[in-house]
Design an enzyme around this catalytic site. Sequence first.
Site, PDB file in Angstrom:
ATOM      1  N   HIS A 236      12.341  -3.228  -3.253  1.00 18.79           N
ATOM      2  CA  HIS A 236      11.315  -2.248  -2.915  1.00 18.79           C
ATOM      3  C   HIS A 236      10.815  -1.476  -4.114  1.00 18.79           C
ATOM      4  O   HIS A 236       9.676  -1.035  -4.151  1.00 18.79           O
ATOM      5  CB  HIS A 236      11.847  -1.307  -1.837  1.00 18.79           C
ATOM      6  CG  HIS A 236      12.260  -2.040  -0.615  1.00 18.79           C
ATOM      7  ND1 HIS A 236      13.055  -1.512   0.360  1.00 18.79           N
ATOM      8  CD2 HIS A 236      11.979  -3.285  -0.218  1.00 18.79           C
ATOM      9  CE1 HIS A 236      13.260  -2.418   1.293  1.00 18.79           C
ATOM     10  NE2 HIS A 236      12.619  -3.494   0.957  1.00 18.79           N
TER      11      HIS A 236
ATOM     12  N   CYS B 161      -7.787 -12.079   1.240  1.00 18.90           N
ATOM     13  CA  CYS B 161      -7.025 -10.969   0.651  1.00 18.90           C
ATOM     14  C   CYS B 161      -5.708 -11.404   0.005  1.00 18.90           C
ATOM     15  O   CYS B 161      -4.868 -10.583  -0.311  1.00 18.90           O
ATOM     16  CB  CYS B 161      -6.768  -9.883   1.695  1.00 18.90           C
ATOM     17  SG  CYS B 161      -5.727 -10.433   3.046  1.00 18.90           S
TER      18      CYS B 161
HETATM   19  C1  PEP Z   1      -1.007 -13.253   2.341  1.00 13.42           C
HETATM   20  O1  PEP Z   1      -0.112 -13.860   2.936  1.00 13.42           O
HETATM   21  O2  PEP Z   1      -1.843 -13.819   1.602  1.00 13.42           O
HETATM   22  C2  PEP Z   1      -1.133 -11.805   2.478  1.00 13.42           C
HETATM   23  C3  PEP Z   1      -2.171 -11.166   2.000  1.00 13.42           C
HETATM   24  O3  PEP Z   1      -0.117 -11.143   3.079  1.00 13.42           O
HETATM   25  P1  PEP Z   1       1.306 -10.834   2.387  1.00 13.42           P
HETATM   26  O4  PEP Z   1       1.190 -11.232   0.939  1.00 13.42           O
HETATM   27  O5  PEP Z   1       1.554  -9.401   2.600  1.00 13.42           O
HETATM   28  O6  PEP Z   1       2.196 -11.727   3.167  1.00 13.42           O
END
Ligand code: PEP
Length: 753
Positions: A367, A680
């Site tokens: 974390h 994203c």
């Molecule tokens: C992803 O999986 O691309 C995402 C944006 O979520 P995380 O990285 O939080 O799993």
Amino acid sequence: MATTAGPRLILKRMREIMVERISPQARLDKMVEVIAVNMVAEVCSIYLSKPGGWLELFATEGLNRAAVHTTRLKMGEGIIGDVALNARPLNLSDAPQHPSFSYRPETGEDPYQSMLGVPIIRSGGTTLGVLAVQNKTHRHYGEEEVEALLTVATVLAELVVSGSLVDLAEVDIGPKHDRPWRGQGVSFCEGIAMGRAVLHEPRVKVEKLIADDVIAERDRLDLAIVDLRTSIDAMLSTDDTAIAGESREVLEAYRMFAHDRGWTNRLREAVTSGLTAEGAVERVQNDTRARMARQTDSLMRERLHDLDDLANRLLRHLMGKADTSAHEALPADTVLFARTMGPAELLDYDRTKLRALILEEGSPTSHVSIVARALDIPLIGRVEGVLDQIESGDWVIADGDTADVHMRPAHDVREAYRHKLALRAQRQAAYAAMRLVPAVTKDGERVKLLMNAGLLADLPHLEEAGAEGIGLFRTELQFMISHEMPRLKQLVDLYSAVLDGAAGRQVVFRTLDLGGDKVLPYARPLNEENPAMGWRAIRMTLDRPALLRYQIRALLKAGAGRDVDLMFPMVAEVAEFRAARKLVDRELERLARTGETPPRKVRVGSMLEVPALAFQMPALLAAADFVSIGSNDLMQFLFASDRGNPRLGGRYDLLSPPMLNFLKGIADAARARGVPVTLCGEMAGRPLEAMALIGLGFRSLSMVPASIGPVKQMLLSLNSGQLSSFMAGLQASTDHSLREQLKQFAINERVPI
Ligand code: PEP
Ligand code: MG
């Protein structure tokens, strides 16, 4: 025979000798004499380490004086060499029979049968030499005598290091921490920083080793031990965020040792033998460190490390010093060093002064790494032995790009990095200057550049980076760094603060994406065989709808009178999305019933990161207000390739035909239905990958704030129509990757990537 008063008498005499106006050698000579008399020994000798791994006889009472500065033994040679090498006492009633015995005729030691040798260890654990007594009879030295000699050796060590007994050029006193040192770790957070070292848990220098009043010192020690135990118990029982995960394990070990009778008894014995409480801790600690240095079993080393840390804590309790440096005066450019650290502990530091964090342990998913990323500071972890090398105030360069740590770097290294940093700063300034420039391609296509966030500490980046909004707010981070399940009011306050900080810009809150590597310190571990594909994210929250409803309620309350965008993670089928959306509707109804102000508008979207969902595009686009592609997970599931496994790191490429074609299918479908789609995942923040995404038709990308500048710079020089045609020609490729072709396109078209 020496009694407990013995060492005290020796220490008293040593103190007197120290103030006499005589040469260092004369002091040494007097000391061996005093020790011999008080230990009722016929011989007392001091051997000290010389550069090159030798031990030299520096003073003796009882052996031939002519052997002084003549007799030399290699480390490990003879009984003396054995004591030094193994840093542990040897108590022998028949020394000549010992397998290590090495006869030195010039010393005239023939008549002596028994021998007690103890290592002279300086603080830090370096063995400086050996202090030995010998007797003609077959004598077995008692425990008290061993203890007494060890105590005398502790004081001797400090006197040697201070230069009061020898010329320091003549002896090897171990690492001087004045030379450059380079360590390699693992980069948990990229970036480069230069500054002064600050130890998270500062070391304290023990100034006074010899006690004036043994009873008073014993009382001080007892009190400090009680204090220490209470503070550790309190830390463990508060369930503080700072002690999540690894830090908690370490604290558990501290607790075990702090209650260990063996340890506390050794401390008490050392005080009884005439040391101050601090001196006693140092004596026992030196022993631990010497054991640590020769320990090859990593688990044992770890425990000794814990014990050493605990002794440091005890010293700080004794000297009334703070446990951490968080609230001390920090240098303007602080490079923080710790063994491990919890997220809340890092947040405790003044972030305007914090430039980098170096950990001896840690993991990229811990974390504290998340917090370091939010604070935008490089973090290098698993730098073995780093704490032994660093001195607070040292110059440090932390290169999070290569995972190198340069301590006390040479002038040319420092200059090279200064140059690197200046170039970076120039680039940053160029990006900052583009902050308000609209992100429009050369052929007039507008691209929305959003940032990813997860903590309140991320919010200032919105302005600094010129992000249009937050395309992904990972709400689980707040849950992960809390010490207990956040209460509704806390969540409402947090989400309100995020919306306030965004000042009208869009914020897309992603509901809890827990499970996999995202674990809550206060939740029971699941121990799943395949956690990434396990009971996580929407699966967990649909099975425990109360938690999801509670979070949705907080979001809707925080969004009173404003727009709220929320989305669900790891949706694998439209039915899951519908079920989750129903919970939003129920919460909206509830809000209406209670007469609270509802949000102006609520948009509910779905993450697309499980390939199956892409096979239900029409239904998904009918049900969701927007879609956000999580390319990190999508890639791992499309290629069945664990995103955290370093062995698979470069195996499959995001810019491979299957991934690009898959993404294009989603982008085309969304555009045809007029449903906004954002990407994203991490790929959105890499200029070449972002370029490819624009070529595929994406017009909204969400990334780490530091990537917004480089991505914007790239797209300002890009003709997206030309790129799309170029990529259409590659669609049928069966190459492993289209990376080289795309790079060549960028070079030919002068697109900075
Ligand atoms: C992803 O999986 O691309 C995402 C944006 O979520 P995380 O990285 O939080 O799993
Ligand atoms: Mg994901």
